[in-house]
Structures are given as structure tokens and as C-alpha cells.
Design an enzyme around this catalytic site. Structure first.
Site, PDB file in Angstrom:
ATOM      1  N   GLU A 155       0.598 -11.710  -3.686  1.00  0.00           N
ATOM      2  CA  GLU A 155      -0.871 -11.776  -3.624  1.00  0.00           C
ATOM      3  C   GLU A 155      -1.522 -11.329  -4.934  1.00  0.00           C
ATOM      4  O   GLU A 155      -2.726 -11.489  -5.108  1.00  0.00           O
ATOM      5  CB  GLU A 155      -1.385 -10.939  -2.438  1.00  0.00           C
ATOM      6  N   ILE A 197       5.857  -3.045  -7.572  1.00  0.00           N
ATOM      7  CA  ILE A 197       5.103  -1.809  -7.813  1.00  0.00           C
ATOM      8  C   ILE A 197       5.641  -0.715  -6.886  1.00  0.00           C
ATOM      9  O   ILE A 197       5.456  -0.792  -5.670  1.00  0.00           O
ATOM     10  CB  ILE A 197       3.593  -2.026  -7.552  1.00  0.00           C
ATOM     11  N   ARG A 198       6.312   0.242  -7.450  1.00  0.00           N
ATOM     12  CA  ARG A 198       6.986   1.282  -6.624  1.00  0.00           C
ATOM     13  C   ARG A 198       7.621   0.624  -5.398  1.00  0.00           C
ATOM     14  O   ARG A 198       7.387   0.998  -4.246  1.00  0.00           O
ATOM     15  CB  ARG A 198       5.992   2.371  -6.204  1.00  0.00           C
ATOM     16  N   CYS A 206       5.993  -5.469   0.379  1.00  0.00           N
ATOM     17  CA  CYS A 206       6.155  -4.125  -0.176  1.00  0.00           C
ATOM     18  C   CYS A 206       6.069  -3.056   0.922  1.00  0.00           C
ATOM     19  O   CYS A 206       6.975  -2.959   1.732  1.00  0.00           O
ATOM     20  CB  CYS A 206       5.180  -3.903  -1.319  1.00  0.00           C
ATOM     21  N   GLY A 255       0.866  -1.177   0.000  1.00  0.00           N
ATOM     22  CA  GLY A 255       0.000   0.000   0.000  1.00  0.00           C
ATOM     23  C   GLY A 255       0.897   1.219   0.000  1.00  0.00           C
ATOM     24  O   GLY A 255       1.834   1.302  -0.787  1.00  0.00           O
ATOM     25  N   GLU A 256       0.645   2.102   0.914  1.00  0.00           N
ATOM     26  CA  GLU A 256       1.469   3.305   1.046  1.00  0.00           C
ATOM     27  C   GLU A 256       1.950   3.346   2.495  1.00  0.00           C
ATOM     28  O   GLU A 256       1.154   3.541   3.416  1.00  0.00           O
ATOM     29  CB  GLU A 256       0.624   4.527   0.685  1.00  0.00           C
ATOM     30  N   SER A 257       3.254   3.143   2.667  1.00  0.00           N
ATOM     31  CA  SER A 257       3.768   2.923   4.022  1.00  0.00           C
ATOM     32  C   SER A 257       3.575   4.132   4.934  1.00  0.00           C
ATOM     33  O   SER A 257       3.378   3.965   6.146  1.00  0.00           O
ATOM     34  CB  SER A 257       5.234   2.511   3.977  1.00  0.00           C
ATOM     35  N   HIS A 281       4.824  -8.409  -4.773  1.00  0.00           N
ATOM     36  CA  HIS A 281       3.426  -8.677  -4.402  1.00  0.00           C
ATOM     37  C   HIS A 281       2.973 -10.084  -4.811  1.00  0.00           C
ATOM     38  O   HIS A 281       2.274 -10.232  -5.831  1.00  0.00           O
ATOM     39  CB  HIS A 281       2.514  -7.668  -5.107  1.00  0.00           C
TER      40      HIS A 281
HETATM   41  N1  GLN Z   1       6.016   2.928  -2.571  1.00  0.00           N
HETATM   42  C1  GLN Z   1       5.196   2.496  -1.476  1.00  0.00           C
HETATM   43  C2  GLN Z   1       5.714   3.020  -0.145  1.00  0.00           C
HETATM   44  O1  GLN Z   1       6.729   3.614  -0.095  1.00  0.00           O
HETATM   45  C3  GLN Z   1       5.085   0.989  -1.433  1.00  0.00           C
HETATM   46  C4  GLN Z   1       4.397   0.485  -2.671  1.00  0.00           C
HETATM   47  C5  GLN Z   1       3.680  -0.821  -2.500  1.00  0.00           C
HETATM   48  O2  GLN Z   1       3.388  -1.270  -1.382  1.00  0.00           O
HETATM   49  N2  GLN Z   1       3.344  -1.404  -3.624  1.00  0.00           N
HETATM   50  O3  GLN Z   1       5.124   2.826   0.850  1.00  0.00           O
END
Ligand code: GLN
Length: 199
Positions: free
Chosen positions: A173, A134-135, A78, A46-48, A171
């Protein structure tokens, strides 16, 4: 055995779906007391920075640290990997400091630099694992007690394990491949007895 998936932000629904395919009893975790009812926890991607803030607001940081230190299995994917780190290269978020790893966020660039890659993963059978980044973060520092399970061709670690704890930069999942989830279920069934202990 019941597995919890931290469900405050990110792609928790995809983890739940893959666990259901493996016929695992699972629980969306939003409250600290729900952690008493699970043998293991997945912290999703997600977005940490958001994940970290919500974990503070929901009073989940300490209970997750306690369960990991008590030997229950915890897996971060991630953004979840970023949360498990000891240190990260940025000031935000503040990680949980459970694994002896240093992590760099967004190590491969922006969303457009996301990529997919076949990986050999130690502990799985010899078939390559289709990994979706993903990022994604990368592990910059691997502590003495940490085992690297997979690296990219240039040697950067993207899957690691320390006793009852594991982290993947990608990921699983989002694929049909259940092998890493099965690997985690095996960890949860036989906890190593506290963060950093066991192998
Ligand atoms: N770039 C996101 C972060 O810094 C992580 C991306 C992801 O969980 N797919 O939190």
C-alpha cells in the site's frame, strides 16, 4: 463488491487510497457488525501489540475469525501478518491463529534496519514487485496447506497464501503498484470456502 480495511490502528488510509484507485467500494471497519457488509478484509501494518489490544477492546477478534473461517478473503500486511499467524516467537500479541504459519516479529532488526527489495511474486506477472519492509516480520514456519508466494534471496518467506487468506511481511500500500491489491480482490471475488481450504 465491498472491501473492508480494519481501521483501528496503522496505515489503513493508504490501503483505502489504493483500493479507491482501483475503483473498489471500501469501508473503514471499526465495528464488528460492519464485517457483515464486506466481502473481504485487509488488516494493515502498524504495531501488532496495539492492534491486538484494540481488536479485543472493539470486540473484533471473534468476528474476524468467523468471517475468515466462513471463507471470506482476509489479507494481513506486516503487523496484519503477525495477527493472522498461528504462533509467533514472542508472548505478545496473541495472534488470531487463522493461518498455519509461525511468524517472528521485527525479524530484520529495528526501524533503522528497514529496507526495500525487488521480489518475484507467484501469481503476478513476471515484473518484480518493489517491496518495502518496515520493522518487518518474517514467516519462520510454513504449514502444509500454505503456499509461499515470495521469498527473500536467502529463502525466508515474506508472502504466503492459504486458501482465502494471504499475508505479506511488506507494505504494497506504500507503492504505486496495485497488483497485490488486485490479487486480493480476485480472492475476495471467489472465496475458497473457509480458512485453510482451497488453493
Ligand atoms: N514491528 C511491527 C510489529 O511488530 C510491525 C511493523 C509494521 O507493521 N510495519 O507489530
Amino acid at each position: 463488491m465491498r472491501i473492508g480495511v480494519l481501521a483501528v490502528q496503522g496505515d489503513f488510509a493508504e490501503h483505502i487510497a489504493i483500493l479507491r484507485r482501483l475503483n473498489v467500494d471500501c469501508l473503514e471497519v471499526r465495528l464488528p457488525e460492519q464485517l457483515d457488509d464486506v466481502s473481504g478484509l485487509i488488516i494493515p501494518g502498524g504495531e501488532s501489540t496495539t492492534l491486538s489490544r484494540l481488536m479485543s477492546i472493539y470486540n473484533l477478534r471473534e468476528p474476524v475469525q468467523d468471517m475468515a473461517r466462513a471463507g471470506k478473503a482476509v489479507w494481513g500486511t506486516c503487523a496484519g501478518m503477525i495477527m493472522l499467524a498461528h504462533e509467533i516467537t514472542e508472548a505478545d500479541p496473541v495472534p488470531l491463529q487463522l493461518m498455519d504459519i509461525g511468524v517472528r516479529r521485527n525479524a530484520f532488526g529495528r526501524q533503522i534496519d528497514s529496507f526495500e527489495q525487488e521480489l518475484d511474486i507467484a501469481g503476478l506477472d513476471s515484473r518484480p514487485f518493489h517491496a518495502i519492509f518496515i520493522r518487518a516480520p518474517v514467516v519462520m514456519r510454513v504449514g502444509d496447506k500454505v503456499k509461499t508466494l515470495a521469498t527473500l534471496a536467502d529463502g525466508q518467506a515474506v508472502a504466503v497464501r492459504q486458501g482465502n487468506l494471504m499475508a505479506t511481511a511488506f507494505h504494497p500500500e506504500l507503492t504505486r503498484d496495485t497488483r497485490l491489491h488486485q490479487y486480493f480482490l480476485d480472492l475476495a471475488a471467489a472465496p475458497a470456502g473457509g480458512a485453510g481450504r482451497g488453493s
